[in-house]
Scaffold this active site. Structure first.
Site, PDB file in Angstrom:
ATOM      1  N   TYR A  35      -9.469   6.371   0.110  1.00 34.64           N
ATOM      2  CA  TYR A  35      -8.382   7.257   0.527  1.00 34.64           C
ATOM      3  C   TYR A  35      -7.885   8.110  -0.640  1.00 34.64           C
ATOM      4  O   TYR A  35      -7.506   7.571  -1.682  1.00 34.64           O
ATOM      5  CB  TYR A  35      -7.261   6.400   1.098  1.00 34.64           C
ATOM      6  CG  TYR A  35      -5.958   7.090   1.353  1.00 34.64           C
ATOM      7  CD1 TYR A  35      -5.880   8.245   2.125  1.00 34.64           C
ATOM      8  CD2 TYR A  35      -4.761   6.575   0.831  1.00 34.64           C
ATOM      9  CE1 TYR A  35      -4.670   8.868   2.365  1.00 34.64           C
ATOM     10  CE2 TYR A  35      -3.549   7.188   1.072  1.00 34.64           C
ATOM     11  CZ  TYR A  35      -3.505   8.334   1.834  1.00 34.64           C
ATOM     12  OH  TYR A  35      -2.292   8.954   2.065  1.00 34.64           O
ATOM     13  N   ASP A  82      -5.414  -3.639   1.084  1.00 31.60           N
ATOM     14  CA  ASP A  82      -4.729  -2.720   1.984  1.00 31.60           C
ATOM     15  C   ASP A  82      -5.229  -3.012   3.396  1.00 31.60           C
ATOM     16  O   ASP A  82      -6.383  -2.749   3.724  1.00 31.60           O
ATOM     17  CB  ASP A  82      -5.043  -1.280   1.584  1.00 31.60           C
ATOM     18  CG  ASP A  82      -4.339  -0.250   2.457  1.00 31.60           C
ATOM     19  OD1 ASP A  82      -4.262  -0.463   3.679  1.00 31.60           O
ATOM     20  OD2 ASP A  82      -3.881   0.771   1.918  1.00 31.60           O
ATOM     21  N   ILE A 119      -3.594  -1.900   6.346  1.00 33.07           N
ATOM     22  CA  ILE A 119      -2.697  -1.155   7.228  1.00 33.07           C
ATOM     23  C   ILE A 119      -3.345  -0.763   8.559  1.00 33.07           C
ATOM     24  O   ILE A 119      -2.642  -0.334   9.472  1.00 33.07           O
ATOM     25  CB  ILE A 119      -2.125   0.106   6.532  1.00 33.07           C
ATOM     26  CG1 ILE A 119      -3.214   1.150   6.282  1.00 33.07           C
ATOM     27  CG2 ILE A 119      -1.446  -0.265   5.220  1.00 33.07           C
ATOM     28  CD1 ILE A 119      -2.664   2.467   5.769  1.00 33.07           C
ATOM     29  N   LYS A 138       0.085   3.008  10.910  1.00 35.00           N
ATOM     30  CA  LYS A 138      -1.172   3.168  11.641  1.00 35.00           C
ATOM     31  C   LYS A 138      -1.219   2.292  12.893  1.00 35.00           C
ATOM     32  O   LYS A 138      -1.508   2.781  13.982  1.00 35.00           O
ATOM     33  CB  LYS A 138      -2.344   2.834  10.724  1.00 35.00           C
ATOM     34  CG  LYS A 138      -2.309   3.554   9.381  1.00 35.00           C
ATOM     35  CD  LYS A 138      -2.239   5.057   9.516  1.00 35.00           C
ATOM     36  CE  LYS A 138      -2.192   5.732   8.151  1.00 35.00           C
ATOM     37  NZ  LYS A 138      -2.088   7.210   8.247  1.00 35.00           N
TER      38      LYS A 138
END
Length: 481
Positions: free
Chosen positions: A151, A236, A238, A275
Site C-alpha cells: 500500500y 495489518d 484491516i 474497510k
C-alpha cells in the site's frame, strides 16, 4: 502589506516529500477530483476506481440507524445521553466501545480467537495506528521489512514523521507474489549490509493491493522468522472481514495460539473499521498488541489521535447488536463475491486477466503487461496516463505500490453502484478493442534477477515517491474535458 510565506520558516518535515502526494497513486485521485464522473451531470468524467472503499452494504447500515435512533446522541431519543458522552473521556476509550470492537474483531475471524478489550488502543484510523506503532517500536533510521507490492500510504503512515525506513522484500508474480522465507532472508541480509537496523516486519493480510490472504504455513514461517531475528511483527488486518470465498482468512492471532514457538511481545495487530464496515470517515483505528509495554506506550500516544466519544458511543451500540453484525458480515461477503465475479468476468471477456489467487479485499490486481510498449516504469506510467486521460478511469499503477514487475494495476470495484461498474467495463472493452493488435504475449522478464542486486540498497527514499528516485516522476495528471 502582504508577506509571502518563506518555506525556510517551516520545518523540514512539513515541507519535505515524505507524504508522497506527488506519486501516481495520488495523481489519479487529483484527476478524478478535477473531472468526477456523474451519470447525468458529467457522464464523460473520470470514474473513481482508485479508492478502496466498501459501499455495498450501506443500506444495511442505514436501516439499522433508522431502527436504533438512540444510538446517536444527536437525535431526540439519544439526547439524554448527550452530556455524559460530550464531556471529557479518558483516552483509554469508552469501555463499551473497546468491548464491542474486541467482539467484532473476533467475529470477523470466525470466532476462532478472542481479543482482550484492555489491549485495544484506539487511534485516528489505520493511518494513525500505523504511525503510532512505528513510534513505539523504532527509532529514526531503523527499518521495517515490507513485502512488495504494498500500500503506497505506508510510506506516509510509517515513515514521514517518524524517520523510520521501509525496506522492500521482493515478491514476484511467478508464485503469485507469495512471501517466501528466502525473500525475507535476502532482504534482511541486504539491510544488514547497508548498516540498517531492522526492527520489524510489516505484513498486510489480506493484502492490499493483491486481494490475497496468507495461508497458515506462510504465517508460521513468518512467525519463525521474526522469532529467530528477534524483530517485531506488525500485522495489518484491516480487510479481515472482506474475505468472500475459500480459503478462509487466518489471523496471526490464531497462529500464535497454535503450537508455534513465539515471543508474544513481538506480535502486534493494526485494525480499523474503514474497510470491513465501510466507515473510513469515522477514523476508527486500532492497535492491538500482545506486548504490555507497547499497549502502555501506545495508549499515551493515542492522546494525539483519539476517536471522538460520539463515534465510540454509536459504534459500541451498533457492534453490540449480534444479530445485525452477523447479518452484515454475511451479506458483505456475499455482495463482495458477487461484484468480484461480475467484474472479473467482464474483464475476462475482453482478454484481461487478474491475479487468480485473490479472494479478499475491495479490488483486483489487473494484469496489463501485454499492453506495455516497454517493460519499464516509464512504459507503465505511459499506459496509466492513457487510462486516466482517454479511458477516464482512475486506476493505480503497480509501480506506485513498489511492484518490481511493470504492467500490474490495482482496480477498486466496491466503491460504486452497478450502473457505474457497467460504464467502467464498457470503457475498458472499447479501449481493449482499439489496442487488440498491439497486445503482445507476456515474456519472462529477464532483468528480474539482476534487479535484486541493485534493489537491496534502494530503501524508502529511493522509491518512486522520492525526488531522488531513479524512476521517472509522474507529473500531475490533468483529466481532459
Amino acid at each position: 502589506m502582504v508577506f509571502k510565506l518563506n518555506n525556510q520558516l517551516l520545518s523540514k518535515i512539513a515541507t519535505g516529500k515524505g507524504h508522497g502526494e506527488d506519486s501516481p497513486y495520488f495523481d489519479g485521485w487529483k484527476a478524478y477530483d478535477n473531472d468526477p464522473y456523474h451519470p447525468t451531470k458529467n457522464p464523460d468524467g473520470v470514474i473513481q476506481m482508485g479508492l478502496a472503499e466498501n459501499q455495498l452494504c450501506f443500506d444495511l447500515i442505514q436501516e439499522w440507524l433508522k431502527n436504533n435512533p438512540k444510538a446517536s446522541i444527536c437525535t431526540t431519543e439519544g439526547a439524554e445521553e448527550f452530556r455524559d458522552i460530550a464531556i471529557f473521556q479518558d483516552y483509554h476509550g469508552l469501555e463499551e466501545f473497546r468491548i464491542a470492537i474486541a467482539k467484532f474483531m473476533a467475529k470477523g475471524r470466525g470466532d476462532r480467537v478472542t481479543f482482550d478489550p484492555d489491549r485495544i488502543v484506539m487511534s485516528g484510523g489505520a493511518t494513525g495506528a500505523h504511525e503510532m506503532i512505528a513510534f513505539c517500536l523504532a527509532d529514526p533510521g531503523d527499518a521495517f521489512l515490507v513485502p512488495t507490492p504494498y500500500y503506497p500510504g505506508f510510506d506516509r503512515d510509517l515513515r514521514w514523521r517518524t524517520g523510520v525506513q521501509l525496506f522492500p522484500v521482493d515478491c514476484e508474480s511467478s508464485n503469485h507474489f507469495k512471501i517466501t522465507r528466502e525473500a525475507l532472508e535476502y532482504a534482511y541480509e541486504m539491510a544488514q549490509l547497508d548498516n540498517i537496523r531492522v526492527k520489524g516486519l510489516l505484513i498486510t493480510n489480506p493484502s492490499n493491493p493483491l486481494g490475497t490472504i496468507l495461508d497458515r504455513e506462510t504465517l508460521k514461517s513468518i512467525v519463525n522468522f521474526i522469532n529467530e531475528k528477534n524483530i517485531h511483527l506488525v500485522c495489518d488486518e484491516i480487510y479481515a472481514a472482506t474475505v468472500f470465498s475459500q480459503p478462509e482468512f487466518v489471523s496471526i492471532s490464531e497462529i500464535i495460539e497454535e503450537e508455534v514457538e513465539c515471543n508474544l511481545d513481538l506480535i502486534h495487530i493494526v485494525y480499523s473499521l474503514s474497510k470491513d464496515m465501510g466507515f473510513p470517515g469515522f477514523r476508527v483505528g486500532i492497535v492491538y498488541s500482545y506486548n504490555d509495554a507497547v499497549v502502555s506506550c501506545a495508549r499515551k500516544m493515542s492522546s494525539f489521535g483519539l476517536v471522538s466519544s460520539q463515534t465510540q458511543h454509536l459504534i459500541a451500540s451498533m457492534l453490540s447488536d449480534d444479530e445485525f453484525v452477523d447479518n452484515f458480515i454475511m451479506q458483505s461477503k456475499k455482495r463482495l463475491a458477487s461484484r468480484y465475479s461480475s467484474f472479473t468476468k467482464g474483464l475476462a471477456q475482453v482478454g484481461i486477466k487478474c491475479l487468480k489467487t485473490s479472494n479478499a479485499g475491495l479490488f483486483v490486481w489487473m494484469d496489463l503487461r501485454r499492453l506495455l510498449k516497454e517493460q519499464t516504469v516509464a512504459g507503465e506510467l505511459a499506459l496509466w496516463r492513457v487510462i486516466i486521460n482517454d479511458v477516464k478511469l482512475n486506476v493505480s499503477p503497480g509501480s506506485s505500490f513498489h511492484c518490481t514487475e511493470q504492467g500490474w494495476f490495482r482496480v477498486c470495484f466496491a466503491n460504486m453502484d452497478d450502473q457505474t461498474v457497467e460504464v467502467a467495463l464498457s470503457r475498458i472493452k472499447t479501449f481493449m478493442l482499439k489496442n487488440k493488435e498491439a497486445m503482445m504475449p507476456v515474456k519472462k522478464l529477464r532483468w528480474q534477477g539482476s534487479l535484486k542486486l541493485s534493489f537491496s540498497s534502494r530503501i524508502y527514499d529511493d522509491f518512486i515517491m522520492s525526488p531522488h528516485s531513479p524512476f521517472p516522476q509522474s507529473p500531475l495528471v490533468q483529466a481532459r474535458n
